[in-house]
Motif scaffolding. Structure first.
Motif, PDB file in Angstrom:
ATOM      1  N   ALA A  31       0.826  -1.202   0.000  1.00  0.00           N
ATOM      2  CA  ALA A  31       0.000   0.000   0.000  1.00  0.00           C
ATOM      3  C   ALA A  31       0.859   1.252   0.000  1.00  0.00           C
ATOM      4  O   ALA A  31       1.758   1.381   0.811  1.00  0.00           O
ATOM      5  CB  ALA A  31      -0.908   0.001   1.229  1.00  0.00           C
ATOM      6  N   HIS A  32       0.569   2.146  -0.905  1.00  0.00           N
ATOM      7  CA  HIS A  32       1.458   3.304  -1.069  1.00  0.00           C
ATOM      8  C   HIS A  32       0.702   4.564  -1.495  1.00  0.00           C
ATOM      9  O   HIS A  32       0.081   5.184  -0.657  1.00  0.00           O
ATOM     10  CB  HIS A  32       2.565   2.971  -2.049  1.00  0.00           C
ATOM     11  CG  HIS A  32       2.972   1.529  -1.983  1.00  0.00           C
ATOM     12  ND1 HIS A  32       3.869   1.059  -1.088  1.00  0.00           N
ATOM     13  CD2 HIS A  32       2.568   0.463  -2.710  1.00  0.00           C
ATOM     14  CE1 HIS A  32       4.030  -0.256  -1.263  1.00  0.00           C
ATOM     15  NE2 HIS A  32       3.255  -0.630  -2.229  1.00  0.00           N
ATOM     16  N   ALA A 105      -0.048   4.378   2.299  1.00  0.00           N
ATOM     17  CA  ALA A 105       1.071   4.217   3.232  1.00  0.00           C
ATOM     18  C   ALA A 105       1.866   5.512   3.146  1.00  0.00           C
ATOM     19  O   ALA A 105       2.268   5.924   2.067  1.00  0.00           O
ATOM     20  CB  ALA A 105       1.940   3.030   2.864  1.00  0.00           C
ATOM     21  N   HIS A 107       4.780   7.134   3.358  1.00  0.00           N
ATOM     22  CA  HIS A 107       6.234   7.069   3.428  1.00  0.00           C
ATOM     23  C   HIS A 107       6.840   8.453   3.590  1.00  0.00           C
ATOM     24  O   HIS A 107       6.370   9.411   2.977  1.00  0.00           O
ATOM     25  CB  HIS A 107       6.797   6.467   2.134  1.00  0.00           C
ATOM     26  CG  HIS A 107       6.431   5.042   1.917  1.00  0.00           C
ATOM     27  ND1 HIS A 107       7.089   4.017   2.541  1.00  0.00           N
ATOM     28  CD2 HIS A 107       5.480   4.474   1.161  1.00  0.00           C
ATOM     29  CE1 HIS A 107       6.561   2.865   2.150  1.00  0.00           C
ATOM     30  NE2 HIS A 107       5.577   3.122   1.323  1.00  0.00           N
ATOM     31  N   PHE A 162       7.049   6.145  -6.713  1.00  0.00           N
ATOM     32  CA  PHE A 162       5.720   5.762  -7.195  1.00  0.00           C
ATOM     33  C   PHE A 162       5.358   6.642  -8.376  1.00  0.00           C
ATOM     34  O   PHE A 162       5.624   7.838  -8.365  1.00  0.00           O
ATOM     35  CB  PHE A 162       4.684   5.881  -6.073  1.00  0.00           C
ATOM     36  CG  PHE A 162       4.888   4.833  -5.022  1.00  0.00           C
ATOM     37  CD1 PHE A 162       4.233   3.623  -5.102  1.00  0.00           C
ATOM     38  CD2 PHE A 162       5.793   5.032  -3.988  1.00  0.00           C
ATOM     39  CE1 PHE A 162       4.459   2.629  -4.159  1.00  0.00           C
ATOM     40  CE2 PHE A 162       6.023   4.051  -3.046  1.00  0.00           C
ATOM     41  CZ  PHE A 162       5.351   2.840  -3.135  1.00  0.00           C
TER      42      PHE A 162
HETATM   43 CU   LIG Z   1       4.588   1.747   0.357  1.00  0.00          CU
END
Ligand SMILES: [Cu+2]
Length: 171
Positions: A31-32, A105, A107, A162
């Motif tokens: 998950a990002h 997520a 980051h 991403f």
């Molecule tokens: Cu991630």
């Protein structure tokens, strides 16, 4: 006393289990984040505006090494994202566009880069901080007209980034 200790020990086990569950997501790659608006290619897949494969279920997972210039982050099963002839909906915008990132997520972030035709048109620092759940950037496009914007989220805690492509027609 013996029973009491046993109860205490089993209670400790019960308490420890949820901590393990909480600790897992930060270590997994499930998950990002991606651009939800204007609707990116993967957002259109997730909304079923366009019929796609695996990316339909995880638009946030277009993760690849930093420095790529394609829409699928070199993830083979998402390669259709780099197909310019797949019938992506083109968003009508002004020359200045507000891009909205959604993170599943959060980051720590080095920066966000925006490209058109391989040319960097904007770079916004993430201050090496964890972002909020959504982030908006106002980016001014150098030219009007139909174009594909490649948005890149360079995260600070791994070597990866991403990728999200957004098709716009700027007037
Ligand atoms: Cu991630």
């Amino acid at each position: 006393m013996k029973i009491g200790r046993r109860v205490a020990a089993s209670m400790a086990g019960v308490l420890a289990a949820p901590l393990l569950v909480v600790a897992l997501p930060s270590g997994t790659a499930s998950a990002h984040g991606y651009i939800s608006s204007p609707p990116s290619r993967q957002a259109q897949c997730a909304a079923k505006t366009v019929s796609c494969g695996d990316i339909t279920w995880e638009p946030q997972s277009v993760e690849g090494p930093k420095g790529l210039q394609n829409c699928h982050g070199d993830v083979g099963r998402f390669s259709e994202l780099s197909n310019d002839n797949k019938g992506w909906k083109v968003s009508g915008t002004g020359r200045t566009v507000t891009f909205n990132w959604v993170f599943t997520a959060r980051h720590k972030t080095s920066n966000y880069d925006y490209y058109v035709n391989g040319r960097k048109i904007a770079s916004i620092t993430g201050n090496n901080q964890q972002p909020p759940a959504t982030v908006q950037h106002q980016v001014t496009l150098p030219n009007s007209g139909r174009q594909k914007v490649l948005a890149v989220w360079n995260i600070a805690d791994t070597t990866n980034a991403f990728y999200s492509c957004i098709d716009v027609n700027a007037s």
